[in-house]
Structure formats: structure tokens, C-alpha cells
Design an enzyme around this catalytic site. Structure first.
Site, short mmCIF file in Angstrom:
data_model
loop_
_atom_site.label_atom_id
_atom_site.label_comp_id
_atom_site.label_asym_id
_atom_site.label_seq_id
_atom_site.Cartn_x
_atom_site.Cartn_y
_atom_site.Cartn_z
N HIS A 1 40.88 40.54 30.04
CA HIS A 1 41.60 40.09 31.25
C HIS A 1 41.54 38.58 31.53
O HIS A 1 41.06 38.13 32.56
CB HIS A 1 41.13 40.86 32.50
CG HIS A 1 39.65 41.10 32.63
ND1 HIS A 1 38.73 40.08 32.59
CD2 HIS A 1 38.96 42.24 32.83
CE1 HIS A 1 37.52 40.60 32.74
NE2 HIS A 1 37.63 41.90 32.88
N ASP B 1 43.50 47.07 32.66
CA ASP B 1 42.32 47.02 33.53
C ASP B 1 42.48 48.00 34.71
O ASP B 1 42.03 47.74 35.83
CB ASP B 1 42.03 45.61 34.04
CG ASP B 1 40.60 45.46 34.57
OD1 ASP B 1 39.79 46.41 34.44
OD2 ASP B 1 40.29 44.39 35.13
N ASN C 1 38.97 41.47 39.91
CA ASN C 1 38.17 40.48 39.24
C ASN C 1 38.48 40.52 37.76
O ASN C 1 38.29 41.56 37.13
CB ASN C 1 36.67 40.76 39.47
CG ASN C 1 35.80 39.63 38.96
OD1 ASN C 1 36.27 38.52 38.76
ND2 ASN C 1 34.53 39.91 38.74
N HIS D 1 39.59 51.97 33.22
CA HIS D 1 38.39 52.58 33.81
C HIS D 1 38.76 53.98 34.29
O HIS D 1 39.61 54.12 35.17
CB HIS D 1 37.88 51.73 34.98
CG HIS D 1 37.51 50.34 34.57
ND1 HIS D 1 36.23 49.99 34.18
CD2 HIS D 1 38.25 49.21 34.46
CE1 HIS D 1 36.20 48.71 33.85
NE2 HIS D 1 37.42 48.21 34.01
N ASP E 1 31.77 45.54 30.32
CA ASP E 1 32.82 45.14 31.26
C ASP E 1 32.48 45.50 32.70
O ASP E 1 31.97 46.57 33.00
CB ASP E 1 34.15 45.79 30.91
CG ASP E 1 35.26 45.28 31.81
OD1 ASP E 1 35.54 44.08 31.75
OD2 ASP E 1 35.81 46.07 32.59
N HIS F 1 42.02 48.63 27.66
CA HIS F 1 41.08 48.35 28.77
C HIS F 1 41.46 49.15 30.02
O HIS F 1 42.37 48.79 30.76
CB HIS F 1 41.12 46.85 29.09
CG HIS F 1 40.07 46.41 30.06
ND1 HIS F 1 39.49 45.15 29.99
CD2 HIS F 1 39.48 47.02 31.11
CE1 HIS F 1 38.60 45.03 30.96
NE2 HIS F 1 38.58 46.15 31.67
#
Lengths: 319, 432
Positions: B238, B311, B284, B68, B158, B66
Site C-alpha cells: 500500500h 487492503d 493507514n 484482511h 502487515d 492484500h
């Protein structure tokens, strides 16, 4: 000179009992200045203060401005609608630009919780929080305490209930911290949907019914109920709010003792408070406004490095 | 092409291996593990490169399911190349890139673009995750089949919850066809609306709107029930609350096809890190309470939570440098994950080092059906060499990621990557 309050006044949560006591004691002799024919002392002569108001405010802005002017500071008012903020400038850029003009203090009112902290961490000038989001409104808390102290001659052991929208109220938070530090007993009363879910962990009593709160309290601090709360679905209607939580003469008369009524304004008459209470003999709502100027003078004076014992001489040689 | 990692502590939970040995890599594959490999006669005409790993741990490369990477759309914040380089520096040999790019990675061409950019970068492997719905709008199912054909390893919306239970049901059913997990951002949007941090004492003090734990838990249980209904694989992203842990434990007891991840920051920090409106502690789901942190630690130790994922969410400093409620969610994590996990989990004896390696490498590979996660003979030579005792001070200015948004800035942490090997190539080597 080291200032007795530190660089900034951001909230009452971070102040000590002694610091709050100092502000209230400093404000006391300063009240008299506003009663003179010539309402001016030279204490802050040469100091430049910017009143940076990102939210609409009449009472607080005018109160700060009078406090500044009566102490001979040079003041500039910046409202968000007329500033480069409306052109998309960030808060930090706005502040840095103001500071580049060599100012001494910033009084900030902002819709975001933490805006005053944000500013204080990034500029050298003294920062005074004039209300940030739903966080704190320290000078309101101070003027509420000064008003209560005037009336009761003490704060220790006093029973104060804050009634209404505690969840969204910066006034409520500053009152809770301030009053608890000064030894008062604090309660809150309101619909559970307008009380923070963690309220029980703050050492305050919680009343579901306003009748019970009135029975318990020496004073009620009645919060403004904003219309938006109903639109956002926190309560079904203002009408029902008034019927269940409104402070009416009828409800007060059923209490065994006289209850002092505070309200930070602006009032919604007929919603959280009825007119015959707001204008009644136990209302100190206008005293709060008068005290607001003295409290803000005291805060300005102490942040500028003024010493407590000099507060009397700060009044100037007019007596 | 021969590479020998000499004399390290070889820890490979996939084979229950934990011993001092050499690891020989030939042509991008694990060739052998044993003693004295560096001294054995060279059969080919090429002499091997030997890296002395004495005192270091040699493990299967870490896999982050996970992160980004912001490309396409926000290349000023991160690119696939900078993200993959940050991953390599953090000891990750493979990462899964979430599809909330601009435009959204919701079709085979977009998935192919991510895969190509990753090949070009030639750092850590980057596996694209495709969107569940077109444009992540929660309305029309994206073309899972074509995206898988282009290299997608999972689907996820996501950043946004799948509001429609019917759409989530269909996604779980449809994903079964391709044997991929549905990675689930659990957030009940009406309950979480406008929230900036955990709802509780700190949010009340700071006057910030809170996000209750229930906003996560309601979606976690809804989607586990939909996984029960469909037999699809739900992967809960998460996880941040004690309640979620209890629900996952229940779901696994019921035999539901559920896996879950937790982030290093939720295992190490609480809502107190928000301090006086520090936007580097805003993400978040938000940082929660100590009771949540303790439940999450226990869950990742006992396997209720399967993997640790970063994340990793880079943001530009200008975006973070503002009023708390207006600042974007997310922190960078690729270059601190190992040290945060070693510091808060291994050093504090929550779990053993082999257990940590399992949660960061072997299990992520297994549940996302990825190559790697093992040092078995013939496995891809994706290997991480790290020092589990080295102390270092976090300095965001030295990160490979473009993001500087970390709550660990200035902290001294333990555990540092020395060498990262992907496909037999050295993609990261710590500066001396």
C-alpha cells in the site's frame, strides 16, 4: 424561524464574516445584563440546555452556565466522570439518550477533534462546540475578538500574534480563522516543534523570535503551554521556553508601542507569561472572561432562532 | 464439465491477446480460445453451458495480494467465507489473506486453518500469508518453512511495521530459502505515532495529528536497502506517497529485488475525503494529496508500482461510528476495486484496459508465484467477465462482505463484474 447561524456553532472556519460580525454585534448590548443587580432576562425561558463536558473545565463551563442562566434557560451539567460515559457508553448513545429527554441545545467540550461535528450530525438539537480536541474553540475565538474590538474599536488591519503551542491549540485555530475573516493580520510565534508543519499555507506570518513578534504586533494572544508537551518531548524544558518565548515586562518595554496582552487561561505564570505582564496595565485577560459570558449569551440567543435586531429587546424591560 | 464464454472481448495481457472470441473451459482448465467454439460439435455426452459475453470483457481472474478476512478472531466483522464471496463478487478469483488475525496466523496449523476454511467456502481462492514474527511482535521469526508447507504464499506483519532492521534482514534472507516475498507494511512507528490522517493542511485545519509521508518513505528505503543487502524479495505494501514512488524507481534502477502495490483508494481519493471527520476515509496509510495521487497513477501505469491491491479491511459499524481519532483504520475494497480502477484509471485515460488487467491479474500472479493470471491453454480456469462501461451506484448494504465501511457509498462508478469463474466453476453471477 430560521436561525442566522444555522443549527450549530462548531467552529469559526465555517462561519462567514457577516455571521461573526453578527455574533459580536449581538454580544455587545448583552454585556449590560451581567452588570445589573438582577442578572436575568427571560429570553431562553423554557429552553433546556445540557452542558456536556468530557474534559475538565472551570472557566468555559461556568461561563456557559452563567450565560444560560442569565437568559433563563434550564440547564444540566454532565461531566464525564459522573456519567455513563465512564461506564463505556459511546458518545452517540450518550447524546441520543439526552435528546430522548427532549432537550434543545447541547454545549460540548470533548478531548477528540471533531466530537462536536460528530454530535451535530447525529442529533436534532443545536450543538455548540465548547472546545474539541485540538480543532476549534469558537466561543473563545469570538470573545477574544470582542475584547480586541473593545480595545481597538476595530479588527480590520489589526496585527495580532498568537504566541506558543499553536500545534495543539484549538484557541489558535479559532483565532486564526476568525481574525482573518474580520480583516486582521495574523501571525504566530513559537518553537517550530509546536507550530503545524503546514502553517505557511494558512496566510499567517511566522515569527521564530518573540522579540520580532512584539515589534510587529498590536496585540499578543499568549497560549497556555501544557506541561505534557515537555513530557512528550516537543520542547526541552519549561525553563528554556520561558527564557526564549516567555512574555516578560522586559521584552514588552523594548517595543516602541504598547502591546495588548490576551491569554485564554488558565495561565502558567512564569512559563509563557510573567505575572507583571498578566496583571499589568495592558493585560485584558479578565476582560476576556467578562466578555465570554456576553458572547455565549449571543450565541445561545442566535442559535435559538433569535433575530439580530431583537438583541436589544432581548435585554428585557429593565432600562 | 464444459463451459463456454461466448463472444466477449478476450483480454489476456499475459499472451498479448485482445480480440473478440469464445473461451472454452474443460475440467477446470482453459481448453481453447477461438471463434465459433459454442457451435462446434459436442464430443462428450455432456452439453456445455454457454454464457453470452457479447459486449463484455473476458479476462484472467483478478488476484488481490492484500486483504484482511478477519477469521479467526473477528468473525462478526468478516469470515473467510464472506470475504471470499465478496472477492468473487468483485471479480477476484484469488486473494491473499493477511495474518493479523486473532490469534495471529504465525504457524502451520493456523495457515492450514485459513486454507481449509477457504476450501470449504469454495468461492474465490484464498492464499494465506504467514506472519514474519511470532504474534507479530517483531521479536522472533515465525516458521516460514512449515507455513509455506501448509499453503502460505508470502510472509508479512502487515498492520505493524517490523521495527528491528536486524529482524527484517533475517526475514528477507530466510524468505529467500522458500522463494516467497516479504510483504512490508512501511511505517516508521515513532514518527507515525498517534497519527489519524495525512499530515498537511487538512490535518492542521481539523486539529488531527498527522502522519507525514516520511513515516512511509523511511521504511520503504530502509527495507529496499536490506533487500539489496540480502537479495531477498521485498514487496512494499500500500504505497501512498510521491516520495515512495521516487524511491521505488531508484530501487528498481539499482536492480534491487523490490515490487510494490498501491490501493484503489490511494489512486482515486485525497485527504479532502476526510471532510468533516468521516471515519470511512480513515485508513493507514492515510489518503494523501493530489500530487501523491498523480505520482501513484503514473507509477502504476509505467510499472514502477507493479500491482493494485485492495487492503480490504472490514470493520464493524459500531467501531467506525465514533470520534475520528479513536476509529479503526481501514475500508472495504473487494467489491469496489474494479469499478474504482475503471472509473479513475481507464475512463480518465491514465491507462488502458489491458494495462489495468495486467496490474490486477497477470502481475500479481507473477510476483507472488501464484497460479492464474493467464488464459493460456492448460492454465487454471480462473476467469473474470465484466462490463467496463456499466454504471452502478455503490450501496454498501448490498455488499457480500460484512463490512459497510466504504468511502464510495452513494457514488456512481463504472465497471461491474458479470461472472466470476474459479477452477471452471461459476462462483459469482451478477443478478439481473
Amino acid at each position: 424561524m430560521t436561525a442566522p447561524l444555522g443549527k450549530d456553532l462548531l467552529g469559526l472556519e465555517s462561519l462567514s464574516t457577516d455571521q461573526i460580525q453578527l455574533i459580536l454585534d449581538t454580544a455587545e448590548p448583552l454585556k449590560e445584563i451581567s452588570e445589573r443587580a438582577i442578572k436575568k432576562v427571560p429570553t431562553l425561558r423554557g429552553a433546556t440546555i445540557v452542558n456536556l463536558f468530557f474534559e475538565a473545565s472551570t472557566r468555559t463551563r461556568v461561563s456557559f452556565e452563567f450565560a444560560e442562566k442569565r437568559m433563563s434557560a434550564d440547564t444540566v451539567n454532565v461531566a464525564s466522570s459522573g456519567s455513563s460515559v465512564s461506564k463505556g457508553e459511546t458518545l452517540v448513545d450518550t447524546a441520543r439518550n439526552l435528546e430522548a429527554m427532549r432537550i434543545d441545545m447541547v454545549v460540548i467540550r470533548h478531548g477528540a477533534s471533531g466530537a462536536a461535528h460528530f454530535l451535530a450530525q447525529r442529533i436534532e438539537s443545536n450543538v455548540i462546540n465548547a472546545g474539541d480536541g485540538t480543532h476549534e474553540h469558537p466561543t473563545q475565538g469570538l470573545l477574544d475578538m470582542l475584547t480586541l474590538r473593545d480595545r481597538f474599536k476595530r479588527l480590520k488591519g489589526l496585527k495580532v500574534c498568537i504566541v506558543g503551542d499553536v500545534l495543539h491549540s484549538r484557541v489558535a485555530r479559532s483565532n486564526i480563522w476568525g481574525l482573518q475573516k474580520m480583516g486582521a493580520e495574523v501571525a504566530v510565534c513559537g518553537p517550530r516543534s509546536l507550530l503545524p508543519s503546514a502553517i505557511n499555507e494558512f496566510g499567517v506570518k511566522v515569527f521564530d523570535r518573540v522579540e520580532a513578534a512584539i515589534e510587529w504586533a498590536d496585540a499578543l494572544n499568549v497560549l497556555r503551554l501544557q506541561l505534557e508537551r515537555m513530557q512528550a518531548g516537543y520542547i526541552p524544558s519549561l525553563r528554556e521556553y520561558n527564557r526564549v518565548f516567555g512574555i516578560s515586562r522586559d521584552r514588552l518595554e523594548r517595543a516602541k508601542k504598547d502591546i495588548v496582552i490576551l491569554h485564554p487561561g488558565p495561565m502558567n505564570r512564569g512559563v509563557e507569561i510573567d505575572s507583571d505582564v498578566a496583571d499589568g496595565p495592558f493585560s485584558v485577560i479578565l476582560d476576556q472572561v467578562t466578555n465570554g459570558v456576553a458572547v455565549r449569551m449571543a450565541v445561545l440567543y442566535l442559535l435559538s432562532g433569535g433575530k439580530a435586531e431583537l438583541a436589544v429587546s432581548a435585554k428585557g424591560g429593565g432600562e | 464439465m464444459r463451459l463456454i464464454l461466448k463472444g466477449g472481448r478476450v483480454v489476456d495481457p499475459s499472451q498479448n491477446r485482445d480480440e473478440v472470441a469464445d473461451v472454452a473451459i474443460v475440467d477446470g482448465k482453459i481448453d481453447s480460445i477461438g471463434r465459433g467454439l459454442a457451435e462446434s460439435p459436442v464430443t462428450s455426452h455432456q452439453s456445455p453451458e454457454v454464457i453470452d459475453c457479447t459486449g463484455l470483457v473476458v479476462s484472467p481472474g483478478f488476484i488481490d495480494v492484500h486483504c484482511h478476512l478477519r477469521e479467526p478472531g473477528r468473525e462478526e466483522v468478516e469470515t473467510i467465507a464472506t470475504g471470499a464471496a465478496a472477492a468473487a463478487a468483485g471479480g477476484f478469483t484469488a486473494v491473499c489473506a493477511m495474518p493479523n488475525t486473532d490469534p495471529v496466523t504465525d504457524n502451520q496449523a493456523a495457515v492450514g486453518f485459513v486454507a481449509r476454511q477457504a476450501q470449504r467456502a469454495a468461492m474465490a481462492r484464498v492464499y494465506p500469508i504467514g506472519a514474519i514474527s511470532i504474534g507479530q511482535k517483531g521479536q522472533t521469526l515465525a516458521e516460514f518453512g512449515e507455513m509455506v508447507g501448509a499453503g502460505a504464499v508470502a510472509v508479512s506483519d502487515d498492520g505493524k511495521p517490523v521495527v528491528s532492521a536486524q529482524l527484517m534482514r533475517t526475514a528477507l534472507e530466510y524468505a529467500r530459502t522458500f522463494n516467497i516475498p516479504v510483504a512490508d507494511h512501511c511505517e516508521e512507528p515513532t514518527l507515525a505515532h498517534g497519527g489519524a490522517m495525512n499530515e498537511g493542511i487538512v490535518s492542521m485545519r481539523l486539529g488531527l495529528k498527522g502522519i507525514p509521508a516520511e513515516a512511509e518513505e523511511i521504511m520503504a528505503i530502509r527495507d529496499m536497502l536490506l533487500a539489496r543487502l540480502t537479495g531477498g524479495h521485498i514487496h512494499l505494501c500500500h504505497m501512498s506517497t510521491k516520495g515512495s514512488v521516487a524511491l521505488i524507481r531508484w530501487g528498481k534502477d539499482q536492480g534491487i529485488n523490490v515490487t510494490a502495490e498501491v490501493c484503489p483508494h490511494h489512486l482515486s481519493l485525497t485527504e479532502d475525503a476526510v471532510g468533516n471527520y468521516d471515519t470511512h476515509a480513515k485508513m493507514n496509510p492515510p489518503l494523501r494529496t493530489m500530487a501523491d495521487v498523480e505520482a501513484l497513477r503514473a507509477a502504476v501505469k509505467d510499472g514502477t508500482i507493479d500491482v493494485i491491491a485492495t487492503d480490504h479491511a472490514p470493520h464493524h459499524n459500531d467501531e467506525k461510528e465514533r470520534e475520528f481519532a479513536d476509529a479503526p483504520n481501514g475500508i472495504v475494497g473487494l467489491e469496489t476495486a474494479l469499478a474504482v480502477n475503471v472509473t479513475w484509471l481507464v475512463k480518465s485515460k491514465v491507462m488502458t484496459l489491458p494495462q489495468l488487467i495486467d496490474r490486477m491479474s497477470c502481475t500479481p500472479a507473477r510476483i507472488f508465484h501464484l497460479p492464474g493470471g493467464s488464459l493460456a491453454k492448460g492454465a487454471p480456469a480462473d476467469v473474470t467477465v465484466f462490463d467496463p462501461t456499466a454504471d452502478w451506484k455503490v450501496d454498501a448494504a448490498r455488499f457480500r462482505t460484512k463490512g459497510r465501511n466504504t468511502p464510495y457509498q452513494g457514488m456512481t462508478l463504472t465497471g461491474r463484474t458479470h461472472v466470476t469463474v474459479v477452477d471452471g466453476r461459476i462462483v459469482f453471477r451478477a443478478p439481473n
